[in-house]
Design an enzyme around this catalytic site. Structure first.
Site, PDB file in Angstrom:
ATOM      1  N   ALA A 271       0.297  58.852 -72.079  1.00  0.00           N
ATOM      2  CA  ALA A 271       0.807  60.125 -72.562  1.00  0.00           C
ATOM      3  C   ALA A 271       2.279  59.962 -72.886  1.00  0.00           C
ATOM      4  CB  ALA A 271       0.634  61.208 -71.495  1.00  0.00           C
ATOM      5  N   ASN A 274       7.506  63.916 -74.882  1.00  0.00           N
ATOM      6  CA  ASN A 274       8.329  64.565 -75.900  1.00  0.00           C
ATOM      7  C   ASN A 274       8.768  65.961 -75.440  1.00  0.00           C
ATOM      8  OD1 ASN A 274       7.306  62.453 -77.745  1.00  0.00           O
ATOM      9  ND2 ASN A 274       5.416  63.632 -77.520  1.00  0.00           N
ATOM     10  N   HIS A 306       3.454  63.620 -64.177  1.00  0.00           N
ATOM     11  CA  HIS A 306       4.428  62.601 -64.581  1.00  0.00           C
ATOM     12  C   HIS A 306       5.172  63.041 -65.852  1.00  0.00           C
ATOM     13  CE1 HIS A 306       5.781  58.320 -65.022  1.00  0.00           C
ATOM     14  NE2 HIS A 306       5.827  58.674 -66.295  1.00  0.00           N
ATOM     15  N   GLU A 307       4.412  63.421 -66.862  1.00  0.00           N
ATOM     16  CA  GLU A 307       5.066  63.791 -68.131  1.00  0.00           C
ATOM     17  C   GLU A 307       5.898  65.057 -67.954  1.00  0.00           C
ATOM     18  OE1 GLU A 307       4.945  61.410 -70.047  1.00  0.00           O
ATOM     19  OE2 GLU A 307       3.163  60.431 -69.243  1.00  0.00           O
ATOM     20  N   GLU A 329      11.436  55.827 -65.676  1.00  0.00           N
ATOM     21  CA  GLU A 329      10.029  55.571 -65.343  1.00  0.00           C
ATOM     22  C   GLU A 329       9.812  55.353 -63.841  1.00  0.00           C
ATOM     23  OE1 GLU A 329       7.960  56.480 -67.217  1.00  0.00           O
ATOM     24  OE2 GLU A 329       8.822  56.348 -69.220  1.00  0.00           O
TER      25      GLU A 329
HETATM   26  N1  B3K Z   1       7.290  57.283 -71.719  1.00  0.00           N
HETATM   27  C1  B3K Z   1       5.928  57.053 -72.128  1.00  0.00           C
HETATM   28  C2  B3K Z   1       5.608  55.630 -72.358  1.00  0.00           C
HETATM   29  C3  B3K Z   1       5.979  55.153 -73.694  1.00  0.00           C
HETATM   30  C4  B3K Z   1       5.454  53.760 -73.920  1.00  0.00           C
HETATM   31  C5  B3K Z   1       5.987  53.199 -75.173  1.00  0.00           C
HETATM   32  N2  B3K Z   1       5.493  51.873 -75.406  1.00  0.00           N
HETATM   33  C6  B3K Z   1       4.956  57.608 -71.155  1.00  0.00           C
HETATM   34  C7  B3K Z   1       5.412  57.706 -69.776  1.00  0.00           C
HETATM   35  O1  B3K Z   1       5.756  56.765 -69.118  1.00  0.00           O
HETATM   36  O2  B3K Z   1       5.487  58.790 -69.306  1.00  0.00           O
HETATM   37 ZN    ZN Z   2       6.890  57.909 -67.774  1.00  0.00          ZN
END
Ligand code: B3K
Ligand code: ZN
Length: 866
Positions: A271, A274, A306-307, A329
Site C-alpha cells: 500500500a 499518499n 501502517h499507512e 518505515e
Molecule cells: N511507503 C510505501 C512503500 C513504497 C515502496 C516503493 N518501492 C508503503 C509503506 O511502507 O507504507
Molecule cells: Zn511504510
C-alpha cells in the site's frame, strides 16, 4: 566481480549518502492540470521555483521517459535550444531567483507496465510515486526534501471515470463538453512529490466519519469496485481504530477534512501512504470470511494502520533523502506492530513479528545484500525497501523505547514530531530527539544504524557457592559484511531473569546493557545455580547462544512467565533435535514431545499462543542455524519429527480438532485462536499417518464456513499424494476462479507444498491460463512463494533456480521492481553446497547477460554474485 565482466550488464551509477547536498531549487507551489485518458494523458504542470542559496546552477527537473511538448518560463515559450535533456531530466538556466516554469507532457497509462507513475489497473487510473515515480508523470525535482503545496485539476470522461480523487481536500467540480467532467483538489500541507496521488475510475464508496480529539469531523471513504463494497468493513474499522490509537498513544491527530483509501488490483507492494489518499493493493483492503483468512484480516488491520500512521511518521515529518528511509518505515512498522498488539494479543504478536524478522531480515544479514538500517549507498532505491529498513528498523525503535520506558519515549517522540513537523528529517534527528526528550545517551546505540549484520551473543552463567553469587558472562560478535570488515561492539539491551528451579520463580526482570565485547554481571543471593531466561520478549534483535541444557529448556518451556521466552524455549528444544538429526547425532525427541504435550494440554494458555509454540521451526530457519544448508536432510528430519509428534500425541490432536470446531464464524480473539490451534492439530493428525487423516482434512476443507480453515486443510492436503488432494484443488479452483485474491491462494498453496513434484507443478502453473506476469500479486503467489519453499526451490537438479531466473528475465521487461524482488533467494549461494552454489551463480550470470536489463535487477544480481 570477475564473473560479471563477461556479461552485457553495465554497472549502474552508485548514489552515496555522503554526497547529500541541499536542493539547488525549491518548489513551494505546483499546479497540475491533468487531462486523463487511458491511452494518452496530458499533463500541464506549473511550478513556482526559487533558488536555494547563492549559486548559479541551472534548474534541473527530473524526468523519466518524458518528452517536453512545451516549456515556458514566466509565461514565455522557450525555443528548443533554451533547454536540454540530460539523463531524462529537463535542464533550464534561469536568470533570476524566482520563476514560474510550465511544462506540457503526454504519457500513456495503458503502456505503463512498471506500475510506477500513472498507470491503468482494472479500468481505473491510479498513481504510484514512491520512491521515484513522479518523474514519470511530470518534470520535477524528484527528491523527498523538496516540499510543495499541490493544486490538482483533473478532467476525464465522466462515464468511464465518474470519480476523480487526489490528495488533500476537494475544492470544485463540474461538467465539460463531450461527456467529460473535472474535479479540483488542493492539499494545504507541503509535501514531497513521492506522496502525490490521483485516482480516476468507476468506484463505490464505503463512507464513514471520525471525530478527532479536538472535535473535528473527518469524512472517511474506502473506494472499491461496487461488487467489493461488502468486503470493506474490516478495513474501515481498522482505520477508525488507528485514528483513535494514534491520538491516545502518540497524541497525533488527523489534519485534513477527508481521508480516502482506494483499492487497486495491480500494485507493486502492499500500500502507499499518499497524503489524504492512500492507495492499496486490494489484498490489504478486501476481507470477508469466505475469502480471507485470519492472517489476511490481520494483514488488512496492520497495513491500514501502517499507512494511516505514516500521516505523521512519514508525511508531516518526511525523509531528507532516501538513505533515511527507515526514519519513516522502521518507526511506522514499530507503531503498527504495537497497534496490532493492542488490538489483539501482545504475546502472539511479538512471536509473529520475531518469526518474520528471523525469516526475512536475519537471512538478508547473512547474504551478500546485507546493508545497514541507514545504508551508505545504493544504485536503485526501490531495492532498499527491505526487511532491514522496515523490520530491523522497527527493532531499533523498540530497543530505544525499552531503554527509555513508555513515558520518556513519548517525551522523545513528542519532541521529534514538534521539532520536525513540516520538515524533511534524518535518522540522526530522531535519535537526537530521543536523547534530548528522553534524557538518554545513545552515542554507542547509533552503531545499530551504521553496522550491517546480526550480532551474536554468547551467554554463560556460573555459580559461586562461597559467595552465593552467580555471574553471567556475555560476549558479543558480528560477522563482517560487504564493505564492513570490522565491527564495533553494539549497545545491546537484554531483558534477563534468573529462575530458582525449586520455587519456579524469579526475583524480577533485569535490563542488562551489553556494551562491551565481553562483559560480566554478578547477582547476589543465590545458593544454587539458577536457570537463565535471557533476551526476554526478544528485547534485542540478536542471535543468542546460551547453550542451555535440555533440562533448563524444558523448565523454561513450562514455567517462564515471559511468553516469548517460553515459546523460544520450546522452539530451541525442537531446533536442537532437528539440527542434531541433520548431523546424524543422537537426539532427545522425548523432551520435545513432553514439552508439546504439556503446552498443548495446558488449559490456561491462550490457544493462539499454543499454536505458535507447538509449531515446528521452518525449514529455512533450520537452514539458518547450520554452517551449510542441506535442504534434503532438513526436510527429512523435520518431516520425521512431525510424524513422531503426530503419532505419539495423536489422541491430543484428535481431541483439539474436535473440540475447536465452531458453530458460526466470529472474528473474536478466542475464535481466531481456536482456528489457529485447530489447524495445527489437523497438520499433526495428518502427519501421524492415521488412515482417516486425509478424509478428516477433506471434510474440514469441504465444510468450513471460513477461509482460514478451508485454506489450511487445502495446504495440508496439498503436501501429500492423495485423491483428496486433487479433488480439493479442483473444487477450490472452480469455486473461486473469478476471485483474483483467492485464486492467488490456489497458486501459492501449490508453490509452498511439499508434494514431491512441486518444481514441475510450479513450472506447469507458470503456463496456466490464469497465470500472468502483469499482476504482481499473482507473480508473488507463484514464484515468490516458491522461493520460500526451501526444499523445492533448492531441488538438487537446479530446476527451481532455472524457473525463477527465467521468470525474473521475462518479468524484468515489464516490471523491474517486482522482478528484482525475486533475485535475493538466488544470491544466497554461499550458504549451500558447491553444486547448488554453482547452479545458482550460473542463473545469476544468465540473468546479467540479458540485454536491456533494468537497473533494479542489475544491482541485485551483481551484488548477489559478490
Ligand atoms: N511507503 C510505501 C512503500 C513504497 C515502496 C516503493 N518501492 C508503503 C509503506 O511502507 O507504507
Ligand atoms: Zn511504510
Amino acid at each position: 566481480m570477475a564473473d560479471i565482466q563477461s556479461t552485457g550488464a553495465a554497472a549502474p551509477i552508485v548514489i552515496r549518502r555522503s554526497d547529500y547536498r541541499a536542493p539547488d531549487w525549491l518548489v513551494p507551489d505546483i499546479t497540475l492540470d491533468v487531462s486523463l485518458d487511458v491511452l494518452l494523458t496530458r499533463i500541464h504542470a506549473t511550478l513556482s521555483v526559487t533558488r536555494n542559496g547563492n549559486h548559479d546552477r541551472a534548474l534541473r527537473l527530473d524526468g523519466d521517459g518524458l518528452v517536453p511538448l512545451e516549456v515556458r518560463v514566466d509565461g514565455r515559450a522557450l525555443d528548443a535550444g533554451e533547454w536540454t535533456i540530460d539523463g531524462g531530466a529537463l535542464v533550464i538556466t534561469l536568470p533570476t531567483d524566482t520563476h514560474r516554469i510550465e511544462t506540457l507532457v503526454e504519457i500513456s497509462p495503458q503502456a505503463n507496465s512498471k506500475l510506477m507513475g500513472l498507470y491503468a489497473s482494472g479500468g481505473l487510473l491510479c498513481t504510484q510515486c514512491e520512491a521515484q515515480g513522479f518523474r514519470r508523470i511530470t518534470f520535477f525535482p524528484d527528491r523527498p526534501d523538496v516540499l510543495s503545496r499541490y493544486r490538482v485539476r483533473m478532467a476525464a470522461d465522466k462515464a468511464t471515470y465518474p470519480i476523480l480523487l487526489a490528495n488533500g481536500d476537494p475544492v470544485g467540480q463540474g461538467d465539460l463538453e463531450g461527456g467529460r467532467h473535472w474535479a479540483e483538489w488542493t492539499d494545504p500541507f507541503p509535501k514531497p512529490c513521492y506522496l502525490f496521488a490521483l485516482v480516476a475510475g468507476d468506484l463505490a464508496c464505503n463512507a464513514d466519519s471520525f471525530m478527532t480529539m479536538s472535535g473535528r469531523e473527518v469524512a472517511l471513504g474506502i473506494w472499491v469496485k461496487e461488487a467489493d463494497l461488502l468486503r470493506t468493513a474490516h478495513a474501515m474499522k481498522a482505520l477508525k481504530d488507528s485514528m483513535a490509537w494514534d491520538e491516545r498513544v502518540y497524541g497525533r491527530e488527523y489534519d485534513l477534512d477527508v481521508f480516502n483509501i482506494v483499492a487497486v488490483a495491480d500494485f507493486n507492494f502492499g500500500a502507499m501512504e499518499n497524503k489524504g489518499l492512500n492507495i492499496f493493493n486490494s489484498r490489504y483492503i478486501l476481507a470477508d470470511p469466505e475469502t480471507a483468512t485470519d492472517i489476511d484480516y490481520d494483514g488488512v488491520e496492520g497495513v491500514v494502520a501502517h499507512e494511516y500512521f505514516h500521516n505523521w511518521s512519514g508525511n508531516r515529518v518526511t525523509c531528507r533523502d532516501w538513505f533515511q528511509l527507515s526514519l519513516k518505515e522502521g518507526f511506522t512498522v514499530f507503531r503498527d506492530q504495537n497497534f496490532s498488539a493492542d488490538m489483539g494479543s501482545h504475546a502472539v504478536k511479538r512471536i509473529e513479528d520475531v518469526r518474520i524478522l528471523r525469516a526475512a531480515q536475519f537471512q538478508e544479514d547473512q547474504g551478500p545484500l546485507a546493508h545497514p538500517v541507514r545504508p551508505e549507498s545504493y544504485m536503485e532505491i526501490s531495492n532498499f525497501y527491505t526487511a532491514t529498513i522496515y523490520n530491523k528498523g522497527a527493532e531499533l525503535i523498540r530497543m530505544m523505547a525499552l531503554m527509555l520506558g513508555a513515558e520518556r519515549f513519548r517525551a522523545g517522540s513528542d519532541l521529534y514530531f514538534d521539532r520536525h513537523d513540516g520538515e524533511a528529517a534524518t535518522c540522526e534527528d530522531f535519535v537526537l530527539a530521543m536523547e534530548e526528550g528522553g534524557g538518554i545517551d545513545l552515542t554507542q546505540f547509533r552503531h545499530w544504524y551504521e553496522q550491517a549484520g546480526t550480532p551474536r551473543v554468547k551467554a554463560l552463567l556460573s555459580h559461586d557457592a562461597a559467595s552465593a553469587t552467580v555471574t553471567l558472562t556475555l560476549e558479543q560478535s558480528m560477522q563482517p559484511t560487504a564493505g564492513q570488515p570490522v565491527k564495533q561492539p553494539m549497545a545491546i539491551p537484554l531483558r534477563t531473569a534468573l529462575f530458582d528451579p525449586a520455587t519456579q520463580a524469579h526475583q524480577g526482570d533485569h535490563l542488562l546493557m551489553l556494551t562491551q565485547e565481553q562483559q560480566s554481571f554478578t547477582f547476589a543471593g543465590f545458593t544454587n545455580l539458577p536457570i537463565l531466561s535471557i533476551n526476554r520478549g526478544f528485547s534485542a534483535p540478536v542471535i543468542l547462544d546460551a547453550n542451555r541444557s535440555q533440562a533448563d529448556l524444558t523448565f523454561l518451556s513450562a514455567h517462564d512467565d515471559d511468553p516469548f521466552a517460553r515459546y523460544e524455549a520450546i522452539q530451541q528444544l525442537m531446533v536442537n533435535v532437528l539440527i542434531g538429526a541433520v548431523a546424524g547425532q543422537p537426539t532427545d525427541e522425548d523432551a520435545v514431545i513432553a514439552a508439546i504435550r504439556n503446552t498443548a494440554t495446558d488449559p490456561v494458555l491462550d490457544p493462539a499462543f499454543v499454536a505458535e509454540a507447538i509449531r515446528l521451526p521452518s525449514e529455512a530457519y533450520l537452514g539458518d542455524q547450520m554452517g551449510q544448508v542441506d535442504p534434503d536432510a532438513i526436510h527429512a528430519a523435520r518431516e520425521a519429527l512431525q510424524r513422531r509428534i503426530g503419532a505419539d500425541l495423536e489422541p491430543i490432536w484428535r481431541d483439539i480438532h474436535d473440540r475447536t470446531e465452531a458453530n458460526g464464524f466470529s472474528l473474536s480473539s478466542a475464535a481466531k485462536g481456536a482456528r489457529k490451534l485447530r489447524n495445527s492439530a489437523l497438520a499433526y493428525l495428518i502427519a501421524s499417518g492415521a488412515s482417516d487423516g486425509p478424509a478428516i482434512a477433506f471434510s474440514q476443507f469441504d465444510r468450513a464456513d471460513n477461509m482460514t480453515e478451508r485454506q489450511a486443510a487445502l495446504a495440508i492436503l496439498a503436501n501429500g499424494i492423495s485423491d483428496e488432494r486433487e479433488a480439493a484443488l479442483d473444487i477450490f479452483y472452480n469455486r473461486y476462479a473469478a476471485d483474483p485474491l483467492v485464486l492467488d491462494k490456489w497458486f501459492q498453496t501449490q508453490a509452498l507444498s511439499f508434494h514431491p513434484d512441486t518444481v514441475a507443478l510450479v513450472e506447469e502453473l507458470g503456463r496456466h491460463k490464469d497465470f500472468t506476469l502483469a499482476n504482481p500479486n499473482r507473480v508473488r503467489a507463484l514464484y515468490g512463494a516458491f522461493t520460500a519453499n526451501q526444499w523445492a526451490f533448492h531441488h538438487s537438479s537446479g530446476e527451481g533456480y532455472r524457473l525463477v531466473a527465467d521468470c525474473i528475465i521475462a518479468l524484468d521487461a515489464l516490471n523491474p521492481q517486482t522482478a528484482a524482488r525475486l533475485v535475493p533467494p538466488l544470491g544466497r549461494w554461499k550458504r549451500f553446497d558447491e553444486d547448488r552454489a554453482a547452479k545458482m551463480r550460473a542463473e545469476l550470470q544468465h540473468i546479467l547477460a540479458t540485454t536491456g536489463l533494468s537497473r533494479d535487477v542489475t544491482e541485485q544480481a551483481m551484488k548477489s554474485l559478490e
